[in-house]
Design a protein around this motif. Structure first.
Motif, PDB file in Angstrom:
ATOM      1  N   PHE A  47      24.142 -30.619  15.758  1.00  0.00           N
ATOM      2  CA  PHE A  47      23.512 -30.672  14.438  1.00  0.00           C
ATOM      3  C   PHE A  47      24.488 -30.262  13.337  1.00  0.00           C
ATOM      4  N   PHE A  48      25.186 -29.152  13.552  1.00  0.00           N
ATOM      5  CA  PHE A  48      26.122 -28.701  12.518  1.00  0.00           C
ATOM      6  C   PHE A  48      27.280 -29.679  12.361  1.00  0.00           C
ATOM      7  N   PHE A  49      27.719 -30.239  13.497  1.00  0.00           N
ATOM      8  CA  PHE A  49      28.830 -31.180  13.419  1.00  0.00           C
ATOM      9  C   PHE A  49      28.449 -32.382  12.558  1.00  0.00           C
ATOM     10  N   LEU A  50      27.230 -32.908  12.766  1.00  0.00           N
ATOM     11  CA  LEU A  50      26.806 -34.081  12.009  1.00  0.00           C
ATOM     12  C   LEU A  50      26.870 -33.807  10.512  1.00  0.00           C
ATOM     13  N   PHE A  51      26.331 -32.675  10.097  1.00  0.00           N
ATOM     14  CA  PHE A  51      26.304 -32.355   8.669  1.00  0.00           C
ATOM     15  C   PHE A  51      27.717 -32.164   8.115  1.00  0.00           C
ATOM     16  N   CYS A  52      28.501 -31.348   8.822  1.00  0.00           N
ATOM     17  CA  CYS A  52      29.824 -31.006   8.292  1.00  0.00           C
ATOM     18  C   CYS A  52      30.749 -32.219   8.297  1.00  0.00           C
ATOM     19  N   PHE A  53      30.619 -33.053   9.346  1.00  0.00           N
ATOM     20  CA  PHE A  53      31.464 -34.234   9.432  1.00  0.00           C
ATOM     21  C   PHE A  53      31.127 -35.203   8.293  1.00  0.00           C
ATOM     22  N   LEU A  94      15.405 -26.570   8.578  1.00  0.00           N
ATOM     23  CA  LEU A  94      14.912 -26.594   7.203  1.00  0.00           C
ATOM     24  C   LEU A  94      15.545 -25.468   6.382  1.00  0.00           C
ATOM     25  N   LEU A  95      15.592 -24.282   6.988  1.00  0.00           N
ATOM     26  CA  LEU A  95      16.140 -23.126   6.296  1.00  0.00           C
ATOM     27  C   LEU A  95      17.636 -23.291   6.036  1.00  0.00           C
ATOM     28  N   ASN A  96      18.373 -23.773   7.046  1.00  0.00           N
ATOM     29  CA  ASN A  96      19.805 -24.004   6.852  1.00  0.00           C
ATOM     30  C   ASN A  96      20.046 -24.971   5.697  1.00  0.00           C
ATOM     31  N   VAL A  97      19.246 -26.051   5.686  1.00  0.00           N
ATOM     32  CA  VAL A  97      19.467 -27.064   4.665  1.00  0.00           C
ATOM     33  C   VAL A  97      19.098 -26.523   3.285  1.00  0.00           C
ATOM     34  N   ILE A  98      17.993 -25.782   3.194  1.00  0.00           N
ATOM     35  CA  ILE A  98      17.598 -25.240   1.893  1.00  0.00           C
ATOM     36  C   ILE A  98      18.684 -24.300   1.363  1.00  0.00           C
ATOM     37  N   ILE A 117      10.117 -27.185  16.306  1.00  0.00           N
ATOM     38  CA  ILE A 117      10.288 -25.871  15.682  1.00  0.00           C
ATOM     39  C   ILE A 117      11.754 -25.586  15.354  1.00  0.00           C
ATOM     40  N   PHE A 118      12.677 -26.248  16.062  1.00  0.00           N
ATOM     41  CA  PHE A 118      14.080 -26.115  15.651  1.00  0.00           C
ATOM     42  C   PHE A 118      14.268 -26.726  14.262  1.00  0.00           C
ATOM     43  N   ILE A 152      18.090 -22.265  12.406  1.00  0.00           N
ATOM     44  CA  ILE A 152      18.071 -23.032  13.659  1.00  0.00           C
ATOM     45  C   ILE A 152      18.666 -22.218  14.807  1.00  0.00           C
ATOM     46  N   LEU A 153      19.685 -21.430  14.523  1.00  0.00           N
ATOM     47  CA  LEU A 153      20.293 -20.612  15.572  1.00  0.00           C
ATOM     48  C   LEU A 153      19.341 -19.493  16.012  1.00  0.00           C
ATOM     49  N   GLY A 154      18.709 -18.855  15.033  1.00  0.00           N
ATOM     50  CA  GLY A 154      17.749 -17.791  15.342  1.00  0.00           C
ATOM     51  C   GLY A 154      16.574 -18.332  16.132  1.00  0.00           C
TER      52      GLY A 154
END
Lengths: 338, 373
Positions: B348-354, B167-171, B95-96, B321-323
C-alpha cells in the motif's frame, strides 16, 4: 493589548480553579468512558473483523462503562504502548487503564498511580526451542534474549541474571509481535515475557511441540487496573467493579441468571446487596443500585470473562492456575460486599 | 538472413536502411551490453541470477501457489496450505481501509477520495478540461472533504476517533502536503527577508522544528497539551495531529525551497526590480517559478517522507493502517500472521509513494527548459 492579555490570563486561572470535578462527573458529563487499552495483545486486547475491540481487558472496560454510564458501548478506547500508557492516564486523556499493567512499588508510589487490585496474576517465564537442549533458566549463560522494552519484564530479566551471576544479551523490541518474529527467525535463543504471553505466543507457532517453556517463573506480575492518584471516589468505582465481577463468580451469578436473581430480593443477602435488591451499595459509590447488575449482565462474571477470552477453549488456552477462586486453590479473592 | 547474404543493387540515393546485425540489436545486444560487458559484470550477473533463483521460487510458492485465500481462522489456513494466509487480509481488508468508520457511511470517504482526484486534476495537469472553473472546486475541496468525512449539515456526524486505517494515513498525509507547501514557501521567503523581525521569527521556527523529532511533537500534542490548556477544554486529537504534522513538514519544506531560492542568480532579482515589479510581483512572476522548479525533487522527497511518517500516529493512540494491522494481529483467531499484514501494508505504501515519485518525474520533464546542458 495588555488588558486583553490580563483578561485572558484571568480567564485561564478562573477556568483552572472552577473545573476540578472528579473523574466520575467528567465521565458522566461526557457520556463516554475513555479507556486506555493495549494496542494489540493476544487474548487481552485486539480488534475483530468488524473493527470492534475485544479481549479480557476490553471486557473490563465494558463492565466499567456499564456500571457507570449504563451502556457498555459508550467507550472511547485509547490504545497505548508500554511507554505511553501512564502519560496518557496522568494527562487525563484517559479515565482508567485496563491494560495488563503490573502493580509495582515505584509505579504505585513514585509515578503517582493508584492500582485497584489484581484481575490477573501472571509471572515471567522463558521459552526456548527444544533443540537448544536447555532444561533450566540457569543454563542460559551467554544467551541472547528477545524482550519487550518499557516493561517490568526487562527489569526482572536483568535482576534474574544478576542474581544468578550469568550473562545475557538483550534483543529489545517495541512489541510482542516483533519479539515473536525474532525468536522464530532465530535472532535470539530465548524469548521471555509473562507466562500467559508465552503460552499465547507458542499457540501461534506452526510447531508448538518443538518449543519448551522453562519451569522457572522469575517474577510476580500482578496485573490490574490503574487510576490517577487523588480521586478516591473514581478509584473505588474501578476497584469495586472489578470485585463485583469476582464476587459474582463466587456467588454463582452469571450473565444468564443475573436478571432473574436481580429481579427481586432472594434468600442470599450478599447477592441481594450486590445486585441492589437490598441496601444501597451503589449509592455510596455515587452510582445507582443496579450498577453491578449491569456490569455482570454486560460481560458476565470473572470466570466467564476468563473462559471467553483466554481460557482452555480459546486459541490462547490458559489454565485458571493462580487465577482460580480462592475456594479452588487460586489467589482470586474479593473483600465482602457488606 | 536472406537479404544480407545476397548482394542486391539499389539505384544511388535509394538504398534502404538495413536492419542492424543481430548481435548489435534487440535483446542480444541489450544482454551483452548491460549484463556481460566485462568479466566483473559477468560474475555479478551470475551472482544475481543465482540469488534470484534462490529467492524467487520459494517466494512465489509462499505468496501464490501454496497460499490460502479463503479460511475462517488461522488453523483453517494451516490445514489448507503452508503458504501465506491471505484469507486474513481479505477478512480485515475493510477495517484496514476505513478503520472504525461506521459501515453505512463508508460511501463518504470513498466519495471524498474520488473527489480528491477531481480536485487534484486541474492543479497537476495543464490539459485538464475547463481548468479555470475546475480550479475553484479545488479551492473548495478541503471544506467539501471535511464536511463529507465529519458529517453535520444533513449527514450523520462521525467523530474523528472513528477514523482509522488507510483513511487516517491519507487524511493526515494529504492535509500535511496541501498546507505545508504554502506555509513552507512563506517561511522560506521570510527567512530570506531583509526585515529582521520577520527573519528572526522564521529562522527560530524552522530551527525549532528541525531540532525536534516528529514523535516528540506528536507526543506533546497528545498528552502535554492538556496541561497547558484550561481543564475541561477538549481539543480534537486528530486536529492536533494535523496541525503538528503540517507545522513539522513546513519547516522542512521551507529549507528545501530556500535551496531553490539560493540557486536563482542575483541578476534575476535585479532584473525584476528594474522592471519596476513590487516584491510580491517579482516573487510570483520571476523568482518562485524558477525556484520551485529547481526544488521539485526535494519537495516531493519531503512529501513522501511525510506520508510515511503518518504511521507515527500510533504513538498517540490513533490506529492508522499499521496500528490496525497490529491490533488485528492480536486477535487470537489469527495471531501470528504478521508477514502477511506487513507485506500488504508495504504494498500500500509503495503504491502511494511510487505514484508521487513518478508524478514528480513527469513534472520535471514537463518544466524542463533546457538549462541543464
Amino acid at each position: 493589548m495588555k488588558r486583553i492579555l490580563l483578561g485572558a490570563t484571568a480567564a485561564l486561572a478562573l477556568g483552572a480553579t472552577a473545573v476540578s470535578a472528579g473523574t466520575l462527573d467528567d465521565v458522566k458529563a461526557r457520556g463516554e468512558l475513555n479507556c486506555i487499552v493495549n494496542s494489540g495483545f493476544v487474548g487481552f486486547a485486539s480488534v475483530d473483523k468488524n473493527g470492534k475491540y475485544q479481549g479480557y481487558d476490553i471486557d473490563y472496560c465494558k463492565a466499567t462503562a456499564a456500571a457507570v454510564l449504563g451502556d457498555a458501548s459508550k467507550i472511547k478506547y485509547k490504545p497505548a504502548t508500554g511507554k505511553t500508557r501512564f502519560t496518557i492516564l496522568n494527562s487525563k486523556e484517559g479515565d482508567v487503564l485496563w491494560r495488563n499493567t503490573t502493580w509495582t512499588f515505584v509505579r504505585d508510589v513514585d509515578v503517582k498511580l493508584a492500582f485497584q487490585g489484581v484481575n490477573y496474576y501472571d509471572g515471567q517465564g522463558f521459552m526456548v526451542p527444544k533443540k537448544l537442549g536447555v532444561k533450566s533458566a540457569k543454563d542460559l549463560d551467554g544467551a541472547s534474549v528477545c524482550i519487550q522494552t518499557g516493561t517490568t519484564t526487562e527489569l526482572n530479566l536483568a535482576d534474574f541474571f544478576r542474581v544468578n551471576k550469568i550473562k545475557y544479551e538483550p534483543v529489545p523490541t517495541e512489541g510482542n509481535e516483533e519479539s515473536r518474529r525474532n525468536i522464530l527467525a532465530g535472532r535470539c535463543d530465548v524469548y521471555t515475557t509473562d507466562a500467559s504471553g508465552l503460552a499465547a505466543t507458542r499457540a501461534t507457532f506452526k510447531d508448538p511441540e518443538n518449543w519448551v517453556i522453562l519451569p522457572e517463573i522469575i517474577s510476580k506480575e500482578p496485573l490490574g487496573p490503574v487510576t490517577r492518584h487523588g480521586d478516591d471516589q473514581w478509584s473505588d468505582i474501578i476497584r469495586w467493579t472489578k470485585n463485583a465481577l469476582l464476587a459474582a463468580e463466587e456467588l454463582g451469578i452469571t450473565s444468564k441468571n443475573v436478571d432473574e436473581l436481580g429481579a427481586k430480593a432472594g434468600n442470599n443477602p450478599e447477592i441481594n446487596r450486590l445486585l441492589g435488591t437490598e441496601g444501597d451499595l451503589g449509592g455510596m459509590l455515587g452510582l445507582d443500585k443496579k450498577w453491578a447488575h449491569r456490569a455482570i449482565k454486560a460481560v458476565g462474571n470473572y470466570g466467564e470473562i476468563f473462559e471467553r477470552n483466554i481460557g482452555k477453549n480459546t486459541p490462547v488456552g490458559l489454565e485458571r492456575g493462580l487465577n482460580a477462586l480462592w475456594t479452588n486453590g487460586g489467589l482470586q479473592y474479593t473483600p465482602p460486599f457488606r | 538472413m536472406s537479404d544480407t547474404s545476397t548482394t542486391q543493387r539499389y539505384p544511388i540515393g535509394q538504398i534502404p536502411d538495413m536492419p542492424p546485425p543481430l548481435l548489435e540489436s534487440g535483446i542480444f545486444y541489450w544482454v551483452r551490453k548491460n549484463l556481460l560487458s566485462s568479466w566483473t559484470n559477468v560474475a555479478l550477473t551470475i551472482l544475481a541470477v543465482w540469488f534470484l533463483w534462490l529467492v524467487l521460487p520459494p517466494m512465489y510458492e509462499w505468496m501464490f501457489s501454496n497460499a490460502v485465500f479463503e479460511a475462517a481462522d488461522r488453523a483453517g489456513c494451516q490445514a489448507l496450505g503452508d503458504g501465506a494466509c491471505w484469507a486474513f487480509i481479505q477478512e480485515r481488508f475493510t477495517i484496514f481501509i476505513y478503520g472504525f468508520y461506521p459501515e453505512p457511511e463508508r460511501w463518504r470517504p470513498i466519495l471524498a477520495f474520488g473527489l480528491l482526484f477531481v480536485a487534484l486534476g486541474p492543479l497537476l495537469f495543464d490539459g485538464f478540461p475547463y481548468r479555470g472553473k475546475a480550479m475553484l472546486f479545488s479551492m473548495a475541496y478541503p471544506f467539501v472533504a471535511a464536511w463529507l468525512l465529519l458529517g453535520g449539515g444533513g449527514l450523520t456526524q462521525v467523530t474523528t476517533d472513528q477514523f482509522g486505517g488507510m483513511l487516517l494515513n491519507v487524511i493526515v498525509g494529504v492535509t500535511g502536503i496541501t498546507f505545508s507547501l504554502p506555509i513552507g514557501i512563506v517561511l522560506a521567503l521570510g527567512r530570506a527577508s531583509n526585515m529582521p523581525a520577520v527573519r528572526i521569527i522564521c529562522v527560530t521556527f524552522i530551527e525549532f522544528i528541525r531540532g525536534v523529532p516528529l514523535i516528540t511533537l506528536l507526543f506533546v500534542a497528545s498528552t502535554m497539551l492538556s496541561y497547558f490548556l484550561p481543564p475541561g477544554t477538549s481539543f480534537d486529537l486528530l486536529m492536533r495531529v494535523l496541525i503538528m504534522v503540517t507545522l513539522f513538514s513546513s519547516g522542512y519544506m521551507a529549507e528545501v525551497i530556500r535551496g531553490g531560492l539560493q540557486a536563482i542568480p542575483r541578476g534575476q532579482y535585479e532584473a525584476a526590480d528594474s522592471m519596476g515589479l513590487k516584491y510580491w510581483q517579482s516573487m510570483r512572476l520571476i523568482v518562485l517559478p524558477q525556484a520551485l522548479k529547481i526544488s521539485i525533487p526535494g519537495i516531493v522527497n519531503t512529501f513522501i517522507g511525510l506520508f510515511k511518517d503518518t504511521t507515527l500516529v500510533i504513538i498517540i493512540g490513533l490506529l492508522d493502517i499499521l496500528g490496525m494491522g497490529r491490533a488485528s494481529l492480536a486477535d487470537s483467531k489469527w495471531a501470528g500472521l504478521s508477514s502477511e499484514v506487513y507485506i500488504s501494508i508495504a504494498v500500500f505504501f509503495f503504491l502511494f509513494c511510487f505514484a508521487m515519485s513518478r508524478y514528480s518525474l513527469y513534472l520535471e520533464g514537463k518544466l524542463e527548459t533546457g538549462h541543464k546542458n
